[in-house]
Design a protein around this motif. Structure first.
Motif, PDB file in Angstrom:
ATOM      1  N   ALA A  11      26.260 -31.493  57.653  1.00 55.20           N
ATOM      2  CA  ALA A  11      25.568 -31.423  58.949  1.00 55.20           C
ATOM      3  C   ALA A  11      26.344 -30.551  59.930  1.00 55.20           C
ATOM      4  O   ALA A  11      25.759 -29.701  60.609  1.00 55.20           O
ATOM      5  CB  ALA A  11      25.368 -32.823  59.518  1.00 55.20           C
ATOM      6  N   ILE A  42      20.330 -30.465  66.418  1.00 57.22           N
ATOM      7  CA  ILE A  42      20.256 -31.697  65.635  1.00 57.22           C
ATOM      8  C   ILE A  42      18.897 -31.827  64.958  1.00 57.22           C
ATOM      9  O   ILE A  42      18.799 -32.345  63.849  1.00 57.22           O
ATOM     10  CB  ILE A  42      20.603 -32.920  66.512  1.00 57.22           C
ATOM     11  CG1 ILE A  42      22.092 -32.865  66.882  1.00 57.22           C
ATOM     12  CG2 ILE A  42      20.285 -34.224  65.803  1.00 57.22           C
ATOM     13  CD1 ILE A  42      22.546 -33.920  67.837  1.00 57.22           C
ATOM     14  N   ILE A  90      25.476 -38.038  62.149  1.00 59.70           N
ATOM     15  CA  ILE A  90      25.933 -37.379  63.383  1.00 59.70           C
ATOM     16  C   ILE A  90      25.817 -38.333  64.570  1.00 59.70           C
ATOM     17  O   ILE A  90      26.743 -38.450  65.384  1.00 59.70           O
ATOM     18  CB  ILE A  90      25.135 -36.078  63.647  1.00 59.70           C
ATOM     19  CG1 ILE A  90      25.491 -35.004  62.626  1.00 59.70           C
ATOM     20  CG2 ILE A  90      25.328 -35.576  65.069  1.00 59.70           C
ATOM     21  CD1 ILE A  90      26.864 -34.408  62.759  1.00 59.70           C
ATOM     22  N   ARG A 103      19.960 -30.760  71.135  1.00 61.44           N
ATOM     23  CA  ARG A 103      18.806 -31.418  70.523  1.00 61.44           C
ATOM     24  C   ARG A 103      18.156 -30.511  69.494  1.00 61.44           C
ATOM     25  O   ARG A 103      17.816 -30.934  68.389  1.00 61.44           O
ATOM     26  CB  ARG A 103      17.793 -31.813  71.584  1.00 61.44           C
ATOM     27  CG  ARG A 103      16.564 -32.433  70.958  1.00 61.44           C
ATOM     28  CD  ARG A 103      15.528 -32.782  71.965  1.00 61.44           C
ATOM     29  NE  ARG A 103      14.350 -33.290  71.273  1.00 61.44           N
ATOM     30  CZ  ARG A 103      13.236 -33.563  71.850  1.00 61.44           C
ATOM     31  NH1 ARG A 103      13.122 -33.429  73.144  1.00 61.44           N
ATOM     32  NH2 ARG A 103      12.210 -33.992  71.165  1.00 61.44           N
ATOM     33  N   LEU A 124      25.163 -27.070  61.663  1.00 57.83           N
ATOM     34  CA  LEU A 124      25.191 -26.873  63.115  1.00 57.83           C
ATOM     35  C   LEU A 124      25.995 -25.631  63.480  1.00 57.83           C
ATOM     36  O   LEU A 124      25.575 -24.831  64.322  1.00 57.83           O
ATOM     37  CB  LEU A 124      25.757 -28.113  63.805  1.00 57.83           C
ATOM     38  CG  LEU A 124      24.913 -29.384  63.693  1.00 57.83           C
ATOM     39  CD1 LEU A 124      25.657 -30.573  64.290  1.00 57.83           C
ATOM     40  CD2 LEU A 124      23.555 -29.209  64.350  1.00 57.83           C
ATOM     41  N   LYS A 168      21.149 -36.441  60.535  1.00 53.60           N
ATOM     42  CA  LYS A 168      21.006 -36.878  61.934  1.00 53.60           C
ATOM     43  C   LYS A 168      21.662 -38.238  62.115  1.00 53.60           C
ATOM     44  O   LYS A 168      22.382 -38.471  63.083  1.00 53.60           O
ATOM     45  CB  LYS A 168      19.530 -37.000  62.331  1.00 53.60           C
ATOM     46  CG  LYS A 168      18.819 -35.724  62.581  1.00 53.60           C
ATOM     47  CD  LYS A 168      17.375 -36.021  62.977  1.00 53.60           C
ATOM     48  CE  LYS A 168      16.550 -34.766  63.020  1.00 53.60           C
ATOM     49  NZ  LYS A 168      15.161 -35.025  63.398  1.00 53.60           N
TER      50      LYS A 168
END
Length: 175
Positions: free
Chosen positions: A159, A117, A128, A114, A163, A125
């Protein structure tokens, strides 16, 4: 059978529309909840999605894609509501627990999926969630987001890169 109900709904059969909508109502609610973060707002989104889909069922060109069409409307309603309220996406606590990285992993305990993200912007977001939560292809995610396929790929890869970088910053060598 469901495609026949969709066709009947397109002809104006309200009972057929209701049957089709109720078939996917739980999925639509879950989708709305992921975006809205609470029951009341999620129910409002589902209600608005029901209204919009009822009004627009005649414009659905491919009845076999009715579920994707309904999810797309639900996501659109959720995003519209969030834009109106100008607040961030809240995560359901049970999803947060499910998304947390197990303690047996070498990732620091303070770092959860969490939190990872949450470092992404709204479009990142969105892609994903669609790609990994709903297991949609990049092409399907692009269609739902109403962006070109290349844009969806760029958002996804950017993304994922963010990450990975974030995990590496926390001392992990890979994702």
């Amino acid at each position: 059978m469901i495609i026949e109900l969709v066709r009947q709904a397109q002809q104006g059969d309200e009972d057929a529309f209701l049957a089709v909508f109720q078939t996917y109502e739980a999925d639509l609610y879950r989708t709305a909840y992921v975006y809205m973060g609470n029951t009341e707002d999620a129910l409002d989104v589902v209600q608005e999605a029901a209204y919009r889909s009822f009004k627009g069922i005649g414009s659905l060109q491919e009845p076999r894609y009715h579920k994707t069409w309904l999810i797309r409307i639900t996501i659109s309603c959720a995003i519209d509501m969030l834009r109106k309220r100008k607040r961030e996406i809240a995560w359901k606590p049970e999803y947060t627990e499910r998304l947390a990285i197990p303690e047996s992993e070498d990732v620091p305990l303070t770092l959860t999926l969490r939190q990872l993200i949450d470092t992404l912007n709204a479009d990142e977001k969105h892609v994903i969630i669609l790609r990994f939560y709903y297991d949609l292809t990049i092409k399907e995610a692009a269609e739902l987001m109403e962006v070109p396929l290349g844009t969806a790929k760029t958002l996804l890869y950017r993304a994922l890169g963010k990450l990975r970088s974030r995990v590496q910053e926390e001392g992990q060598d890979g994702f």
